[in-house]
Enzyme design. Structure first.
Site, PDB file in Angstrom:
ATOM      1  N   THR A  11       0.815  -1.218   0.000  1.00 16.09           N
ATOM      2  CA  THR A  11       0.000   0.000   0.000  1.00 16.09           C
ATOM      3  C   THR A  11       0.847   1.266   0.000  1.00 16.09           C
ATOM      4  O   THR A  11       0.667   2.157  -0.837  1.00 16.09           O
ATOM      5  CB  THR A  11      -0.938   0.008   1.223  1.00 16.09           C
ATOM      6  N   VAL A 130       6.704   8.513  12.157  1.00 17.14           N
ATOM      7  CA  VAL A 130       5.969   9.147  13.260  1.00 17.14           C
ATOM      8  C   VAL A 130       4.934  10.103  12.685  1.00 17.14           C
ATOM      9  O   VAL A 130       5.276  11.051  11.989  1.00 17.14           O
ATOM     10  CB  VAL A 130       6.914   9.948  14.178  1.00 17.14           C
ATOM     11  N   LYS A 203       6.589   5.389  18.607  1.00 16.73           N
ATOM     12  CA  LYS A 203       6.613   6.748  18.064  1.00 16.73           C
ATOM     13  C   LYS A 203       7.045   7.777  19.104  1.00 16.73           C
ATOM     14  O   LYS A 203       7.837   8.679  18.811  1.00 16.73           O
ATOM     15  CB  LYS A 203       5.232   7.099  17.501  1.00 16.73           C
TER      16      LYS A 203
END
Length: 398
Positions: A11, A130, A203
């Protein structure tokens, strides 16, 4: 001509390729260079893909891909850390710049890879790892040149935010909300990294290490996901004027830091209150600029591709940045993590010290109370006695 190698054609990879081809002429004009995706490394060349691409670009031969001396920049957009780590090391050996969207890779090997690439005067860039489309890494790199960052606070996972928003808005169960997220493609079939808070942990670990200029590893972060948060909890807190969000937080003060991921009840005065569904928000505070907030999509095919290609522009523009890793000797004080907490205990009675309890919300089954400000680990010690693990803890921000 600048040749680029792309690793991964799922994707995100397709999003990178499509965006690159669509904007190629403009990028070449902007950067005053001819640009070319020369090879795309995939696991399976014959896999059906909904994209128009010259099949001669595709290869499954790793050695052929990395030994191509014409390739100067590698873009890696695969899941999981182990293969990506191997790719990064091969790029390093081949003197190639490395751009990645892989948060698992960056979180697991941040210090090592940042240092090794810097030592060879190569770029290691990870904007898309992030915050998806939010340009937070680049902005923080700019601000830490003149600011001491003291606080980072964020909603970093669109899946959990979507689930919590659906429960709040539609009064449905956790599992109904999760099922909807999976049907819409917002949650994986195995959503444990999102639900357990691991995605947010990776993150905030990256952001706090960069922002604070010290090495904060995954084990330094207190992580509490949303797996035990029920529709009962959300409805109970809703009646008291709160929404529940999974909030990642990092604070540094007096040489000590605390980094956490915790389901948190917030009121309507909080800027995070209206960040719903798949939206992310990242705020950080600098001693010169004050608080800066960034809102956007935290994931998605073209949102992530946007950040990846922004890193490509940075590499070609040759902007220098030296990572401040280990510049500061800070102490982890997460064992002193304090807060006011909402606690629900179902199907079991245990003795909770009276000095913990600020307000009893329900004395029946479930037993629900809020606490005075206490240390989280002290509360957890009592809750460990519950055999079925049937309880929830939500921090209350006021």
């Amino acid at each position: 001509m600048i040749n680029i190698g792309l690793i991964g054609f799922g994707t995100v990879g397709v999003g990178v390729y499509n965006t690159f081809m669509e904007r190629k002429d403009y990028l070449e004009m902007l950067l005053q260079n001819e640009l070319n995706i020369k090879k795309i490394l995939v696991k399976n060349i014959d896999k059906e893909r909904n994209v128009k691409v010259n099949r001669e670009l595709l290869t499954s031969n790793e050695d052929d891909f990395f030994s191509d001396n014409d390739i100067e920049i590698i873009i890696e957009v695969t899941p999981g850390a182990s293969d990506a780590y191997r790719y990064a090391k091969k790029a390093l050996l081949g003197n190639k710049h490395f751009i990645t969207s892989n948060k698992a890779l960056v979180s697991a090997y941040y210090e090592e890879l940042s240092t090794l690439f810097e030592e060879k005067n190569l770029k290691f860039l990870y904007e898309a790892s992030v915050g998806g489309a939010i340009p937070i890494v680049r902005e923080m790199k700019e601000q830490i040149k003149l600011n001491e960052v003291t606080n980072i606070r964020a909603i970093l996972n669109g899946t959990t935010n979507f689930i919590l928003t659906n429960i709040y808005e539609k009064n449905i169960s956790f599992y109904e909300a999760l099922k909807t997220a999976q049907e819409l493609g917002y949650a994986e079939q195995n959503p444990s990294d999102d639900i357990d808070g691991l995605d947010s942990m990776r993150k905030i670990r990256i952001l706090s290490t960069l922002g604070f200029g010290t090495s904060i590893v995954e084990d330094d972060v207190l992580v509490n996901g949303i797996g035990n948060v029920s529709s009962y909890d959300i409805d109970t807190l809703k009646k008291r004027g709160f929404k529940v969000k999974l909030i990642a937080s990092a604070i540094v003060s007096n040489g000590r830091y605390q980094v956490s991921v915790f389901p948190t009840a917030i009121n309507s005065k909080d800027i995070f209150y209206n960040i719903d569904y798949r939206k992310n928000i990242i705020s950080f505070t600098g001693d010169k600029v004050g608080e800066l907030s960034f809102i956007g999509e935290g994931a998605g095919m073209y949102e992530t591709a946007n950040s990846v290609l922004s890193d490509l522009i940075e590499v070609i523009s040759n902007k220098d940045f030296t990572s401040p890793l280990r510049a500061r000797g800070l102490e982890n004080s997460i064992s002193n993590y304090k807060g006011n907490f909402y606690v629900r205990i179902s199907n079991e009675k245990i003795d909770i010290p009276k000095e913990f309890i600020r307000d009893i919300v329900s004395e029946d089954n479930p037993f629900v109370f809020t606490t005075h400000e206490i240390k989280n680990f002290e509360l957890i010690e009592y809750l460990k006695k519950i055999r079925q693990n049937d309880y929830s803890i939500i921090k209350i921000d006021k």
